[in-house]
Design an enzyme around this catalytic site. Structure first.
Site, PDB file in Angstrom:
ATOM      1  N   ASP A  92      -0.252   0.170  -5.252  1.00  0.00           N
ATOM      2  CA  ASP A  92       0.797   0.591  -6.174  1.00  0.00           C
ATOM      3  C   ASP A  92       1.738  -0.498  -6.709  1.00  0.00           C
ATOM      4  OD1 ASP A  92      -0.355   2.559  -4.639  1.00  0.00           O
ATOM      5  OD2 ASP A  92       1.378   3.875  -4.679  1.00  0.00           O
ATOM      6  N   GLU A 110      -0.160   2.872   8.612  1.00  0.00           N
ATOM      7  CA  GLU A 110      -0.636   2.745   7.228  1.00  0.00           C
ATOM      8  C   GLU A 110      -0.873   1.266   6.884  1.00  0.00           C
ATOM      9  OE1 GLU A 110       2.214   4.430   4.561  1.00  0.00           O
ATOM     10  OE2 GLU A 110       0.869   4.436   2.831  1.00  0.00           O
TER      11      GLU A 110
END
Ligand code: GLC
Length: 442
Positions: free
Chosen positions: A170, A412
């Site tokens: 992102d 993550e």
């Protein structure tokens, strides 16, 4: 197997079980409740070791969201009324190709689909493998045809992306610097100049789950939603989007992944004797050839480039190392990339491989795709190193990746300097790829 690794294996299977929503696996329970494209592919690569049937379901449910033109969206939304806002932000139904009764985004994600399909096939006996390949091949083929028909409009071989979410990283520096330099709307500049982003941060949903400094910053978040809104206004029609000269980048990571997955698509087709249309095969070849135009001789790394001007975007990131996964680059380039991985001033951190080299102005060890180490990129690079014959280096990276995960759990992403876990915990692709690394010893 060492006891710590056995524990990690049990823990990783547990994470996948906890995140299982029967037809798909949530990347993480609260923060990511929907189905994501490349997440599901990585999940299937782990799941197949225990339950090939469940891995097949994971992949097949992606096809429910496939558009009539072949596009597979990066998110297929959970139907629960609680997520109406997410679906309304996208309004995929404004595009005539979007599926009925299922809300999706209007953009895609890196095409690791053939990899997942192929790996599931490898775990099946021949008759089952053939049935599996035959049942999914038409969807896969249509997806790759769409990637070329819509995303390579000048037939130059490289496919373009229209939003950083499409490359799955992102807030990665090459995209963020383009965004800041050329694409920021006036109202975002105003917020920036008046420092209004600080109060706005308090309304963010993601930072309720994760400390703000580990996510993208608020101005970046606003800019990402601003581009999304502009794409929505054009109802995700690529012609209209390109006519209005919006953001379009030929991302090096996306194209590297495409090259390898084109190859796997060909392998699958061959094994079931399914003919691939000649123009598509020519496009595959063109991608392999054109990819070398992304080589930056000065910095000895691959870079993304602007679709219109063909200017290389001078920010290195992990995407440039994914060229190893492509498998089509010359050996001297592969060696140069390996050098970056080992160089302490570049990507050679204590807990490799960081998403941004430490000598970059952008490097922040805790911030999302601007420094932290991610397991999916390590996995792709290990796979590439093996195919180039860099066996010792692949072993080392596999070992450091597994010990980093077993030290703190299935996070993550990880701090590349001290190995601490960042972002959400119990993250599905970390668990799935840990399983694959453990059960596919080198
Ligand atoms: C983030 C990541 C993206 C991933 C998604 C779901 O947006 O950047 O790559 O697919 O989360 O895990």
């Amino acid at each position: 197997m060492q006891p710590v690794i056995t524990n990690l294996l049990d823990e990783a299977f547990q994470v996948l079980q906890d995140n299982d929503r029967s037809s798909y696996t949530q990347p993480a329970v609260d923060l990511y409740p929907h189905q994501w494209l490349w997440d599901s592919c990585f999940v299937a690569i782990g799941l197949v070791h225990k339950d090939p049937q469940r891995a097949m379901i994971e992949i097949k449910s992606l096809f429910k969201g496939q558009w009539a033109n072949g596009m597979i969206p990066n998110i297929i939304f959970n139907n629960d009324p609680a997520y109406r806002t997410d679906r309304n932000i996208w309004r995929s139904w404004t595009n005539p190709y979007a599926p009925d009764n299922i809300a999706t985004t209007g953009i895609t994600q890196p095409p690791v689909l053939a990899e997942a399909i192929f790996r599931i096939g490898e775990k099946l006996s021949w008759p089952d493998r053939r049935t599996w390949y035959e049942s999914v091949f038409p969807y896969l083929l249509k997806y790759h045809q769409w990637l070329y028909s819509e995303r390579d409009p000048h037939q130059e071989g490289l496919v373009l992306q229209i939003h950083p979410w499409e490359v799955g990283m992102d807030n990665t520096p090459p995209w963020m610097s383009e965004l800041q330099n050329h694409q920021l709307s006036w109202w975002i500049r105003l917020i920036k100049d008046t420092h209004l982003d600080y109060p706005i941060t308090r309304f963010r949903r993601d930072t309720k789950h994760i400390p703000a400094r580990e996510r993208f910053d608020t101005l970046e978040a606003l800019a990402l939603y601003d581009i999304q809104r502009r794409l929505r206004r054009k109802a995700y029609n690529i012609q209209q989007i390109l006519d209005h000269s919006m953001f379009a980048i030929e991302d090096v990571g996306f194209n590297a992944i495409l090259i390898r997955n084109n190859q796997l698509l060909e392998n699958i087709a061959k094994s079931i004797k399914y003919p691939i249309p000649q123009p598509l095969l020519s496009s595959f070849k063109k991608t392999r050839q054109s990819f070398n135009q992304l080589w930056d001789d000065l910095n000895q790394i691959y870079l993304s480039r602007d679709f219109i001007t063909h200017r290389l975007l001078n920010e290195s990131s992990i995407a440039g190392l994914l060229a190893l996964y492509a498998g089509s680059i010359p050996l001297d380039h592969a060696k140069a990339l390996l050098h970056h991985i080992q160089d302490k001033h570049s990507f050679g951190t204590n807990y490799p491989i960081p998403s941004v080299p430490i000598n970059s102005y952008w490097y922040k060890p805790d911030r999302y795709w601007q420094g932290p180490t991610w397991i999916n990129t390590n996995w792709l690079i290990i796979d590439g190193l093996l195919r180039y014959g860099f066996i010792e280096q692949a072993k080392e990276l596999r070992q450091s990746t597994l010990s980093m995960i077993s030290n703190v759990g299935c996070y993550e992403y990880y701090n590349p300097d001290n190995g601490s876990g960042l972002g959400v915990v119990n993250f599905s692709w970390t668990a799935a790829l840990a399983i694959d690394l453990i059960l596919s010893p080198i």
